[in-house]
Design an enzyme around this catalytic site. Structure first.
Site, short mmCIF file in Angstrom:
data_model
loop_
_atom_site.label_atom_id
_atom_site.label_comp_id
_atom_site.label_asym_id
_atom_site.label_seq_id
_atom_site.Cartn_x
_atom_site.Cartn_y
_atom_site.Cartn_z
N GLN A 37 2.15 -6.41 -2.93
CA GLN A 37 2.37 -6.39 -1.49
C GLN A 37 3.68 -5.64 -1.16
OE1 GLN A 37 1.67 -9.85 -2.76
NE2 GLN A 37 -0.46 -9.32 -2.60
N GLY A 86 -3.73 -4.64 -4.51
CA GLY A 86 -4.54 -3.55 -5.06
C GLY A 86 -3.69 -2.38 -5.50
N HIS A 87 -3.85 -1.95 -6.74
CA HIS A 87 -3.17 -0.77 -7.24
C HIS A 87 -4.21 0.20 -7.77
CE1 HIS A 87 0.83 -3.12 -8.08
NE2 HIS A 87 0.57 -2.95 -6.81
N LYS A 145 2.49 2.07 -5.08
CA LYS A 145 3.19 1.49 -6.24
C LYS A 145 2.46 1.77 -7.54
CE LYS A 145 3.32 -2.71 -4.45
NZ LYS A 145 2.84 -2.41 -3.09
N ASP A 159 0.82 -1.23 0.00
CA ASP A 159 0.00 0.00 0.00
C ASP A 159 0.84 1.27 0.00
OD1 ASP A 159 -2.43 -1.60 0.32
OD2 ASP A 159 -1.82 -1.84 2.40
#
Length: 429
Positions: free
Chosen positions: A223, A40-41, A16, A13
């Site tokens: 991650q 999640g991006h 990225k 988080d």
């Protein structure tokens, strides 16, 4: 030109998505090499927000994108994510997306098992996303996995299904669950095969040819290093290796694959889920960081825990992952703090540590040793050069560099891709 590998250097988080998007415009190929759809991006492109969890971030810009063999793939989530992006006018075809033929599949009973374990764990919960990532990796290592290439040979799947279901039916019986419906599973696989197989490809060959042609390859990690199954805060970790070296094994390109390793680091620290967090702030300051940083997980929506910057952890991440330079994100969240604190070491029962001890009980008990730094009242939001930054903000960045023993290559000052200060170009290194 060098390849570039982008990894999170904290607990994930770190922002990225924006950095990968910023680099992807200059890359020829973007590769996901580990993890699954628990990553999640969030990308903000021309004011439009895209939320990705499985697809490489380059897909939004039409850059050739690759899902490597180190990823575990949920084919039904893949179908839905492609459809969601199509609704945002992002065209995804076999011309701009390839999936490794040897990717293991996440199947419905993997999700079931993930949830059953979490529910039965009580206070010992790992805090997984319940998406079946861990059980799928277990089957990969146990040589039971059904892979993308198996979707073209469903009539020959019998012996593999025997081994797979014998294992999982025994586990399900322990939770009081019914055995897996074999006929239904085969029917579901047959239905989804037509969605996945057009994208299946020997991606190791695609990447090898690209490297031979001198093309720029961007490896996108998921991650963060502190969630690495070997180097993270075990057992509160993910089920794959998140360090930069995994770009080689997770893509099939070989040990020289990573190139310039760019570690993404927030100007403070956050964590989602369970596990130790030495600098966590359960007070007004922690709340302020969370609110200003909009700290909610892209995939789960879970509120992130917040705390001061932990230089000990980032220094350790940089060492074990071979980070060449860092991208410091969310600097603007620290605007307006009169004082800032940086963790420079730990105390455990009177003993000083300059690294995080390996045992979870010790990790939970360490007390951070802080250094206090004067803050700044001016805004850094949207800054695109050193001249736009307050002097104290520059001092903070320089002190971070000293403590983590790694130079800053980029500074991000907002979610917008162009609000970036370039110090060192990873593709020109």
């Amino acid at each position: 030109m060098a390849n570039v590998t982008v990894i999170g250097a904290q607990w994930g988080d770190e922002g990225k998505g924006k950095i990968v998007d910023w680099l992807a415009e200059r890359a020829d190929i973007v590769v996901r090499f580990q993890g699954g759809h628990n990553a999640g991006h969030t990308l903000v492109v021309d004011g439009k927000v895209y939320k990705l969890s499985l697809l490489p971030s380059g897909i939004v810009r039409g850059t050739l994108s690759v899902i490597g063999n180190g990823v575990v793939l949920d084919p039904w989530h893949f179908r839905d994510e492609v459809a969601k992006l199509a609704a945002q006018d992002v065209a995804i075809t076999p011309d701009n997306l390839q999936i490794a033929e040897t990717c293991p599949l996440i199947l419905p009973f993997h999700r079931d098992l993930d949830g059953l374990r979490e529910d039965a764990s009580g206070a010992g919960k790992i805090g997984t996303t319940r998406r079946g990532i861990g059980p799928a990796y277990e089957d990969k290592v146990g040589r039971r996995a059904i892979r993308v290439c198996d979707l073209a040979h469903l009539d020959d799947l019998g012996p593999q299904l025997d081994r797979l279901l014998a294992h999982h039916d025994a586990l399900r019986a322990g939770f009081g669950e019914a055995p897996i419906d074999r006929a239904r599973l085969l029917a579901d696989l047959a239905e989804i095969a037509d969605v996945i197989l057009p994208f299946a490809s020997p991606v190791w060959r695609t990447l090898g040819e690209a490297r031979a042609q001198g093309k720029r390859i961007l490896f996108e990690g998921a991650q963060g290093v502190l969630l690495d199954v070997d180097h993270g805060t075990y057992p509160f970790v993910t089920s794959s290796n998140t360090v930069a070296g995994t770009a080689a094994s997770g893509s099939g390109l070989g040990p020289s694959a990573p190139g310039f390793v760019l570690g993404i680091v927030k100007a403070y620290t956050t964590r989602v889920g369970s596990g130790p967090f030495p600098t966590e702030l359960e007070d007004e300051t922690g709340t302020r960081l969370g609110e200003r940083g909009h700290e909610f997980g892209t995939v789960t929506g879970r509120k992130r825990r917040c705390g001061w910057f932990d230089a000990v952890l980032v220094r350790q991440s940089a060492a074990v992952s071979g980070i060449t330079g860092i991208a410091l994100t969310k600097l603007d969240v620290l605007d307006g703090f009169a004082e800032l604190r940086i963790c420079t070491g730990y105390d455990l029962d009177g003993r000083h540590y300059d690294y995080l001890p390996p045992h979870p009980n010790d990790q939970a008990r360490v007390k951070p040793i802080y250094e206090t730094i004067e803050g700044w009242s001016e805004s850094t939001a949207g800054a695109r050069s050193w001249a736009d930054l307050p002097a104290q903000a520059i001092k903070y960045i320089r002190r971070v560099e000293e403590l983590i023993r790694c130079p800053v290559a980029l500074v991000s000052t907002s979610p917008e891709r162009d609000d970036t200060i370039l110090v060192r170009d990873p593709f020109q290194d």
